[in-house]
Design a protein around this motif. Structure first.
Motif, PDB file in Angstrom:
ATOM      1  N   CYS A   1       0.846  -1.191   0.000  1.00  0.00           N
ATOM      2  CA  CYS A   1       0.000   0.000   0.000  1.00  0.00           C
ATOM      3  C   CYS A   1       0.884   1.244   0.000  1.00  0.00           C
TER       4      CYS A   1
ATOM      5  N   CYS B   1      -4.036   0.234  -0.810  1.00  0.00           N
ATOM      6  CA  CYS B   1      -4.523  -1.147  -0.673  1.00  0.00           C
ATOM      7  C   CYS B   1      -6.024  -1.167  -0.423  1.00  0.00           C
ATOM      8  N   GLU B   2      -6.566  -0.032   0.013  1.00  0.00           N
ATOM      9  CA  GLU B   2      -8.012   0.114   0.240  1.00  0.00           C
ATOM     10  C   GLU B   2      -8.534  -0.708   1.412  1.00  0.00           C
TER      11      GLU B   2
ATOM     12  N   CYS C   1      -5.814   3.570   5.015  1.00  0.00           N
ATOM     13  CA  CYS C   1      -6.742   3.803   3.903  1.00  0.00           C
ATOM     14  C   CYS C   1      -8.156   4.096   4.416  1.00  0.00           C
TER      15      CYS C   1
ATOM     16  N   CYS D   1      -6.331  -1.113   4.595  1.00  0.00           N
ATOM     17  CA  CYS D   1      -5.562  -0.981   5.832  1.00  0.00           C
ATOM     18  C   CYS D   1      -6.176   0.151   6.673  1.00  0.00           C
TER      19      CYS D   1
HETATM   20 ZN   LIG Z   1      -3.791   0.988   2.586  1.00  0.00          ZN
END
Ligand SMILES: [Zn+2]
Length: 322
Positions: free
Chosen positions: A96, A104-105, A110, A107
């Motif tokens: 990410c 990474c969408e 995010c 974590c």
């Molecule tokens: Zn992330």
């Protein structure tokens, strides 16, 4: 957090709920600090604004941009996430990344600070920051110094020959012990997310130019205001605090600054009653207890971070490599 639950979410929810947590942060320079690439010749950001809400004099204030602040605090958080393997990887093994097309969408970073993805969508940041303003005028907290000029790669060494730079440039710097007032507004967050945000604020100390080690900043959380609508702005808070300073010469004592912000007749006591809707301020002993909890949590943060990580919904689009 009992007593403040009306202003927090039980768990992440993807539609706005209008619950605000306003973290009042005092940022104090602890060394000569440059908020720009030194030697670049760029002046510090400054804005001409009224000195106080009552004091109509117009003064230049040094501004620390909101982007700079969140970028530093995000990185502080991400270092820790990376250490525990909580920054997720893509199929190709890429981790990410900030400011690229590969968030990474999934974590904590995010979910909390948001991302704009090339592909599948975006998550709005739930951290609403504003530019921070110096309490005193730029004229009393800024000085100039001469530096060896930088090369293209933002270092003082020639990238080809390794020779040090011999040409001189000038840079403005903020003197040590200058104070900036700032509000970080967290919107629709859980109690754990509040701890995560405060942890990142308290653990961040380098807001200066990336190319040097110049610039140490100490953040102190003066108060946390829970509300159902936005409260005053960073600038209003700075101006109301300036009005209340008896001594306006640099360097100010940090205790005195804290008092004009959160004291009985301080800026917050003056500004908060203008808030529309319910609000509740956490200061004094409850704040000290909360900050002590954060301190304790971050001695061994793994369990906390794993709990926070597990609190988010599973993404619709599954990614391998988790
Ligand atoms: Zn992330």
């Amino acid at each position: 957090m009992a007593g403040y639950t009306d202003f927090l979410l039980d768990r992440y929810f993807n539609l706005p709920q209008g619950r605000y947590v306003n973290v009042i942060v005092l940022r104090e320079t602890k060394s000569e600090t440059i908020f720009r690439t030194e030697g670049s010749g760029e002046p510090l950001n400054r804005e001409f604004v009224h000195a106080g809400l009552n004091n109509g004099e117009v003064i230049p204030r040094v501004v620390i941009s909101k982007r700079k602040q969140t970028a530093v605090e995000r990185r502080t958080g991400r270092e820790l996430l990376r250490g525990f393997g909580l920054l997720q990887k893509h199929d190709d093994g890429a981790e990410c990344m900030l400011n690229t097309n590969t968030p990474c969408e999934r974590c904590i970073d995010c979910w909390f600070y948001g991302f704009a993805a090339g592909g599948s969508g975006a998550q709005k940041s739930r951290v609403i920051t504003e530019d921070a303003f110096s309490l005193l005028p730029a004229s009393s907290i800024v000085d100039t110094k001469t530096f060896n000029a930088l090369f293209d790669n933002s270092t003082m060494r020639n990238p080809v020959t390794g020779e040090p730079s011999t040409s001189l440039g000038e840079s403005e710097y903020v003197k040590p012990e200058a104070h900036f007032l700032d509000m970080e507004v967290l919107k629709d967050v859980t109690a754990d997310e509040l701890v995560y945000a405060c942890g990142n604020i308290l653990r961040s100390s380098r807001y200066g130019a990336i190319s040097s080690r110049i610039g140490r900043v100490q953040n102190t959380i003066l108060a946390i205001v829970f509300s159902r609508a936005e409260i005053c702005s960073s600038l209003e808070l700075t101006q109301a605090s300036y009005d209340r300073l008896t001594e306006k010469e640099h360097p100010l004592r940090t205790d005195d600054v804290a008092k004009v912000v959160t004291g009985e007749n301080g800026a917050l006591a003056h500004l908060l009653p203008q808030t529309i809707g319910p609000y509740q301020m956490m200061a004094g002993q409850p704040l000290a207890t909360f900050l002590a909890e954060i301190h304790e949590t971050y001695k061994e943060p793994e369990a906390f971070l794993r709990r926070l990580d597990a609190s988010y919904p599973a993404p619709a689009k599954t990614k391998k490599g988790r």
